[in-house]
Write an enzyme that holds these catalytic residues in place. Structure first.
Site, PDB file in Angstrom:
ATOM      1  N   SER A 197       0.839  -1.202   0.000  1.00 40.18           N
ATOM      2  CA  SER A 197       0.000   0.000   0.000  1.00 40.18           C
ATOM      3  C   SER A 197       0.873   1.251   0.000  1.00 40.18           C
ATOM      4  O   SER A 197       1.488   1.601  -1.000  1.00 40.18           O
ATOM      5  CB  SER A 197      -0.935  -0.037   1.210  1.00 40.18           C
ATOM      6  OG  SER A 197      -1.861   1.002   1.175  1.00 40.18           O
ATOM      7  N   ASP A 243      -6.181  -3.812  -1.411  1.00 42.28           N
ATOM      8  CA  ASP A 243      -5.014  -3.441  -0.606  1.00 42.28           C
ATOM      9  C   ASP A 243      -4.366  -4.688   0.005  1.00 42.28           C
ATOM     10  O   ASP A 243      -5.024  -5.506   0.645  1.00 42.28           O
ATOM     11  CB  ASP A 243      -5.461  -2.495   0.506  1.00 42.28           C
ATOM     12  CG  ASP A 243      -4.295  -1.776   1.147  1.00 42.28           C
ATOM     13  OD1 ASP A 243      -3.284  -2.437   1.445  1.00 42.28           O
ATOM     14  OD2 ASP A 243      -4.387  -0.552   1.355  1.00 42.28           O
TER      15      ASP A 243
END
Length: 613
Positions: free
Chosen positions: A314, A458
């Site tokens: 991320s 994510d």
């Protein structure tokens, strides 16, 4: 000549009468057989529904084909030999002008198209609707020739269409179809790979050799399995030999990328493997940037030169994409750019955000996020980063959410050795911005990111602390090397007092929102991995930096006073842990011994000469 005697004349007369009798019998037999053939021909015409006008226009070869088609159709009908056999396809392809079949198209596990797709566009509406239903049940498999007269074909295949549509096995692809196609593709890939390698070795000029190296790169991207063939065909030895001979910068850059795709990792520049891991956390990625700044200050070297393997999730994926080539921005530039990107992304009214959340499952504009990534991170391929001589191995992690189980997916700028296999799915045939977009698709914040056959979110929902994944991957790249140093950077955590009070207050009131975020916090916990590695690796090897914060900011926080508070608390943490930072810096700079230099030299020589162990 001798004259005939009366006895000879009588014998000749008897022979003539016998010949006439035989001819009469043969004629009657031929006429009888002809009537039988005519009856069979009339039956054939009636079954094929051919009109007299069509009969007059048929040549002898056309009739042979029609009778052959009839026999095959009857055999298929009687023996129920569905799906169609190989001889049926071959026969159709031999007469393209009559049958309209030019090639057979296979679509993986899709079933075969009904022959009714060759039909006449001017069919009656009832027949056309029936064929449409058949096509819906039986996908495409044959392609009509453009120059064929299709008006003669629909009646021939109409009966077959009905049997195909009604057959329960009509949608099953024969085993020989998929097996032969797979075998053919493998053979072509092997031949193509070997041809490219041979052409590289036989190239005379630098320009031609560079062009063929580019062909090898494109081929390995399109067919990742060709890496095994290339490695076994001596590609690594050839590329290393060219790396010694071709000294120009362009050739060296392309050779480095080619070697990375074939699965070759050069010897480590220091004593062992140096690994950097970066957690996810949104705007709290500024904490990581401050930690790395301090590490650069104490070591006197840039981050991409301090580490051999960098892995991010991320926020970490964004940082490493900006820090590494081809952008190669400094940490100060990345810090300013990160703040700018956050303000542009997260400055949005709630009405539009709720609308996006309903429509795309993402509160913020995912399209605009992609545009920013293309502008800042670039649209280069991941493997092109290897063209920089100082580029480490890079990896970004996402989570694949459209499989039965959530699995991590690794976006690599390298290929593993063909004899090694990772426990994690992944690949390198992606662009830099695609890897960052997939790794940063936080649930409810940005929409899921479809890429190929996978749907990405994510990576933090599975491995918010990617240190264990990074160690596993690095050990496959350099299986004979020890781990020299592991630096794991967190994005902040709450103080123990704050955490305890939060738990006590949660017992009195627990809303749906609180439950959701508690589950999310549990899934994205980073300290469990840290605890396991702290107990496993020596303290002189493993270093974890994760500041305590008075407030855990949300990933979309953009208020200046909150960001200022975050940076101040990170600075105080680094001052308190300066000795630990110096120890990590010292571990990263430790040089390899003379024995290691000799062993590395021998390994390179062995690879260059193509000597098998």
């Amino acid at each position: 000549m001798r004259p005939l005697t009366p006895r000879g004349v009588m014998s000749l007369s008897k022979g003539i009468r016998h010949y006439r009798k035989c001819m009469c019998q043969q004629t009657r037999h031929i006429n009888a057989q002809k009537s039988v053939n005519d009856g069979a021909l009339e039956a054939t015409l009636s079954k094929l529904k051919m009109s007299p006008s069509h009969v007059k226009n048929k040549s002898l070869n056309d009739w042979k084909v029609i009778v052959t088609v009839k026999n095959l159709l009857m055999r298929l009908s009687n023996e129920k030999m569905l799906p169609l056999k190989n001889d049926w396809y071959l026969m159709l392809q031999k007469f393209p002008k009559l049958t309209g079949v030019t090639q057979i198209k296979f679509k993986g596990s899709d079933s075969l198209e009904s022959a009714a797709s060759l039909g006449n566009p001017a069919l009656k509406s009832a027949q056309q609707s029936e064929i449409t239903k058949t096509k819906a049940a039986v996908p495409a498999a044959v392609a009509p020739a453009e120059d064929v007269d299709k008006s003669r074909l629909p009646n021939v295949f109409h009966g077959l269409t009905q049997r195909l549509a009604s057959s329960p096995s009509a949608t099953t692809v024969p085993a020989w179809v998929t097996d032969s196609k797979t075998k053919l593709m493998k053979e072509r890939t092997v031949m193509r790979t070997k041809h490219i390698i041979t052409s590289i070795s036989s190239a005379v000029t630098i320009q031609s050799r560079v062009k063929r190296l580019e062909d090898l790169i494109d081929h390995l991207r399109e067919y990742p399995d060709a890496q095994i063939v290339a490695a076994e065909s001596g590609a690594i030895s050839l590329l290393l030999q060219l790396q010694r001979r071709m000294k120009d910068d362009v050739s060296q850059a392309i050779l480095r990328e080619s070697l990375a795709l074939v699965g070759y990792s050069p010897p480590l520049p220091k004593k062992g493997i140096r690994i950097l891991c970066i957690d996810g956390g949104g705007i709290r990625g500024l904490v990581v940037i401050e930690i790395l700044k301090e590490l650069e200050r104490l070591s006197g070297q840039k981050v991409h030169k301090l580490f051999d393997y960098i892995c991010g999730v991320s926020t970490g994926a964004i940082i490493l994409s900006l820090m590494g080539p081809p952008t190669g921005k400094s940490l100060s530039e990345i810090s300013d750019l990160y703040k700018e990107m956050s303000i542009q992304l997260f400055k949005q009214n709630s009405l539009r955000g709720m609308s996006n959340l309903v429509m795309t499952h993402g509160y913020y504009d995912s399209t605009f996020f992609e545009k920013l990534l293309k502008d800042y991170a670039g649209e280069f391929m991941l493997t092109q980063t290897n063209r920089d001589p100082n580029c480490p191995k890079l990896a970004s992690i996402s989570a694949v959410v459209n499989k039965k189980q959530l699995v991590p997916h690794i976006f690599r700028n390298y290929s593993l050795p063909h004899s090694k296999k990772s426990k994690y799915v992944g690949g390198n045939n992606y662009r830099i911005w695609e890897a960052v977009r997939a790794s940063g698709a936080a649930p409810t914040v940005f929409a899921e990111f479809p890429l190929g056959e996978f749907l990405h979110q994510d990576g933090g929902i599975m491995v918010n602390n990617p240190t264990a994944v990074a160690i596993h991957e690095a050990s496959l790249l350099w299986p004979d090397s020890e781990i020299q140093c592991v630096v794991s950077c967190g994005t902040g955590r709450l103080t123990p007092i704050k955490t305890l009070s939060d738990e006590v207050s949660g017992l009195a009131s627990s809303s749906w929102r609180q439950k959701f975020y508690r589950i999310l916090d549990s899934a994205t916990d980073t300290e469990a991995v840290h605890t396991a590695l702290e107990d496993t690796l020596p303290k002189s090897v493993y270093f974890r930096f994760n500041p305590f914060l008075s407030e855990l900011l949300a990933m979309d926080e953009i208020r200046p006073e909150k960001i200022k508070q975050l940076l101040e608390e990170t600075g105080m943490y680094l001052q308190r842990n300066e000795d630990k930072m110096r120890s990590a810096s010292k571990a990263l700079l430790e040089e390899k011994t003379m024995v290691q230099n000799i062993l590395n030299f021998l390994k390179v020589q062995t690879k260059t000469l193509g000597i098998q162990k």
